[in-house]
Design an enzyme around this catalytic site. Structure first.
Site, PDB file in Angstrom:
ATOM      1  N   GLY A  63       0.854  -1.183   0.000  1.00  0.00           N
ATOM      2  CA  GLY A  63       0.000   0.000   0.000  1.00  0.00           C
ATOM      3  C   GLY A  63       0.876   1.213   0.000  1.00  0.00           C
ATOM      4  O   GLY A  63       2.095   1.093   0.136  1.00  0.00           O
ATOM      5  N   CYS A  64       0.283   2.393  -0.139  1.00  0.00           N
ATOM      6  CA  CYS A  64       1.138   3.572  -0.214  1.00  0.00           C
ATOM      7  C   CYS A  64       1.487   4.076   1.181  1.00  0.00           C
ATOM      8  O   CYS A  64       2.320   4.933   1.357  1.00  0.00           O
ATOM      9  CB  CYS A  64       0.510   4.665  -1.060  1.00  0.00           C
ATOM     10  N   GLN A  65       0.860   3.518   2.202  1.00  0.00           N
ATOM     11  CA  GLN A  65       1.100   4.045   3.544  1.00  0.00           C
ATOM     12  C   GLN A  65       1.845   3.090   4.453  1.00  0.00           C
ATOM     13  O   GLN A  65       2.894   3.406   4.970  1.00  0.00           O
ATOM     14  CB  GLN A  65      -0.225   4.446   4.180  1.00  0.00           C
ATOM     15  N   SER A  66       1.277   1.923   4.667  1.00  0.00           N
ATOM     16  CA  SER A  66       1.950   0.984   5.560  1.00  0.00           C
ATOM     17  C   SER A  66       2.157  -0.333   4.826  1.00  0.00           C
ATOM     18  O   SER A  66       1.550  -0.590   3.802  1.00  0.00           O
ATOM     19  CB  SER A  66       1.117   0.760   6.818  1.00  0.00           C
ATOM     20  N   ASN A 114       3.652   9.088   1.838  1.00  0.00           N
ATOM     21  CA  ASN A 114       4.835   9.611   1.138  1.00  0.00           C
ATOM     22  C   ASN A 114       4.523  10.863   0.315  1.00  0.00           C
ATOM     23  O   ASN A 114       5.397  11.410  -0.339  1.00  0.00           O
ATOM     24  CB  ASN A 114       5.490   8.533   0.287  1.00  0.00           C
TER      25      ASN A 114
END
Lengths: 148, 414
Positions: free
Chosen positions: A54-57, B370
């Site tokens: 995922g883009c976060q975690s 990000n």
């Protein structure tokens, strides 16, 4: 966890546990606590092919097949996600591939988590569920080919 | 220097808040605290009204119609172009091309000017703090043409290494494309110097104004940039709308981008004559309603005064920075001397996503992750940050709510 408890029965237990909480603060506190208690995954399993990206975690998920039942282990670098995984493992680990593939996991909706986290693109619960079902499907296919 | 007393009387944040309907709502039973303004800003009632008025009053396709509605719509649409021209101080209205936003503006330049002018061995320079929109179009172009993408390094504080930049420049450099203000760090880059240095080696310069236009005064002529791109939605305007400014001779020499609609003058099966600037780059029926409403956003901002807004946001930045720095284990990422009102931070042993979820649970909207600037996070050796970014309607009381929410979250997660 009692032996041979069905997915639905475990889901019901979780729904009842969550019904005791008055506020979302309490729900999150509980989930965070579950996250902290989840046994960490051995470092050897924390490799790229086990990532649910995922883009976060990051979530690492591995599965094992023992006597017709799928056993899951997982970890995440984010604690709330880890708590959610802990619930998924509680519900799905130790179940047969068929039961896992066919379950709707209504408890996610019933404890109110759907609106909160399930739909986000960052390691949504649904992405994890999908990966868990994929493992179950793979073991089912493997079983079928062995029996033929 | 403007007298602070004058600002005090002319800037009333509580009156401004009344203009933004969404700020009255609750999230998870708590009043919304919206600190994700670098992602997109909320819209004032005048912008919402402009959209509704177009659809209820004079919805029509533009430029071709002879009837009253078409004339009214065309006039309103073109009035936005004039407003943008003034907003960025362009030489002429023909140099303002409507786009979907910053990303499309950059892609337009890459796919037209880039395809025409970049050859194997040429070099394009970007920086280590670009968001993906100012990396990927150039990466694609370089792959296609066999050109080389060079990257300006940054310091640990989040500032461009200007000495290293000068070493990257050479006669091979064809374009320097840099962000004016970093979305993840808040750093204001010395773009005027960058443009001058680029021009000295014969390269063109593109400035990505996605984050800068809402905070800084933009003067494309003073900057001397060849291209300037930005989006409406980060400027209190609608989504799906933005503009590309370009120098006239460059825009005129560029090949067309997409075909159809207003970009055509005459069509024969064996010959096509394209339209003049700016229509040459505006194929198809444009985003009329949002273009019209964008002018309302520009007028609204102008009415309040950018200097006033800036002062208010800088006060919030200073106030929030001081309080955040007092939290044990919290580290602010991006310590540039020149910054706009964006604070990115990390907390020891706490994942940004957990912070984001727990803050949302208290009605506080921040961004975590990000920030679509993965190479920047890699450079700073962090997995992501929590980012609070302020707009004209935010208050010190809201900062207090954030700090209290953070302290509770950290306690819970520790």
């Amino acid at each position: 966890m009692r032996e041979n408890q069905s997915i639905e029965a475990i889901e019901q237990e979780i729904v009842e546990e969550f019904s005791l909480f008055d506020s979302w603060d309490d729900k999150y506190e509980y989930i965070i606590d579950l996250g902290k208690k989840l046994a960490p995954l051995e470092d050897v399993h924390k490799k790229d092919e086990n990532k649910v990206r995922g883009c976060q975690s990051t979530v690492w998920l591995v599965a094992d097949y023992q006597e017709g039942k799928v056993m899951y282990k997982a970890d995440s670098d984010a604690i709330i996600v880890k708590g959610l995984i802990s619930m998924l493992i509680r519900v799905l680990s130790g179940q047969t591939p068929d039961a896992i593939i066919n379950t709707r996991l209504d408890f996610i909706n019933e404890i109110g988590m759907m609106g909160h986290l399930a739909q986000t693109r960052s390691n949504g619960l649904l992405a994890m569920v999908k990966q868990m079902k994929n493992y179950a499907l793979a073991y089912k296919v493997k079983d079928a080919s062995l029996n033929n | 220097m403007i007298e602070p007393a004058i600002i005090e009387t002319s800037f009333d944040v509580y009156a401004i808040r009344q203009q933004f309907p969404v700020l009255n709502r609750e999230v998870k039973g708590k009043p919304l605290v919206y600190f994700d303004n670098a992602a997109t800003t909320q819209k004032p009632q005048v912008v919402i009204d402009a959209l509704v008025n177009y659809y209820t009053g004079y919805n029509a396709n533009i430029h071709r119609g002879i009837h009253t509605l078409a004339e009214e719509a065309t006039a309103a649409f073109e009035a936005t172009r004039d407003a943008i021209k003034e907003f960025v101080n362009a030489e002429s209205r023909e140099q303002i091309i409507f786009t979907k936003g910053t990303t499309e503006g950059i892609n337009l330049v890459a796919q037209t000017w880039g395809r025409q002018n970049i050859q194997a061995g040429d070099e394009i320079i970007i920086s280590n703090m670009e968001h993906h929109s100012n990396i990927v179009p150039w990466y694609i172009l370089c792959q296609e043409k066999g050109a080389v993408l060079k990257v300006i390094p940054i310091s640990d504080e989040g500032e461009l290494d200007m000495e290293a930049f000068e070493k990257l420049l050479s006669p091979k450099t064809k374009l320097v494309s840099v962000v004016h203000v970093s979305n993840a760090l808040g750093t204001i880059n010395p773009v005027k110097t960058i443009i001058e240095k680029a021009h000295q080696v014969g390269a063109l310069a593109l400035v990505d104004g996605a984050q800068s236009t809402v905070h800084l005064d933009i003067d494309v002529q003073a900057l001397g940039c060849d291209f300037f791109v930005f989006s409406s939605h980060k400027l209190y305007g609608p989504t799906g709308m933005g503009a590309l400014y370009g120098k006239k001779d460059i825009l005129e020499a560029m090949p067309v981008y997409q075909g159809g609609g207003e970009m055509i003058k005459e069509v024969y099966f064996d010959n096509i004559i394209y339209n003049d600037l700016p229509y040459k780059y505006e194929a198809g029926t444009p985003n009329i309603a949002d273009a019209i409403a964008f002018k309302s956003a520009l007028d609204f901002t102008k009415g309040i005064g950018k200097e006033n807004i800036r002062q208010h946001e800088n006060e919030l930045l200073a106030y929030a920075t001081a309080q955040l720095e007092a939290i044990p284990g919290l580290r602010i990422i991006g310590q540039a001397k020149q910054k706009i009102s964006v604070i990115s931070f990390v907390i020891d042993n706490v994942h940004p996503q957990d912070i984001g979820i727990l803050l949302d649970n208290r009605g506080i909207a921040v961004r975590t992750g990000n920030h679509c600037a993965q190479p920047l996070m890699d450079r700073l050796c962090i997995r992501g940050t929590t980012r609070a970014s302020f707009a004209m309607y935010n208050t010190k009381e809201e900062v207090d709510v954030l700090i209290a929410g953070l302290q509770k979250a950290i306690k819970l997660l520790a």
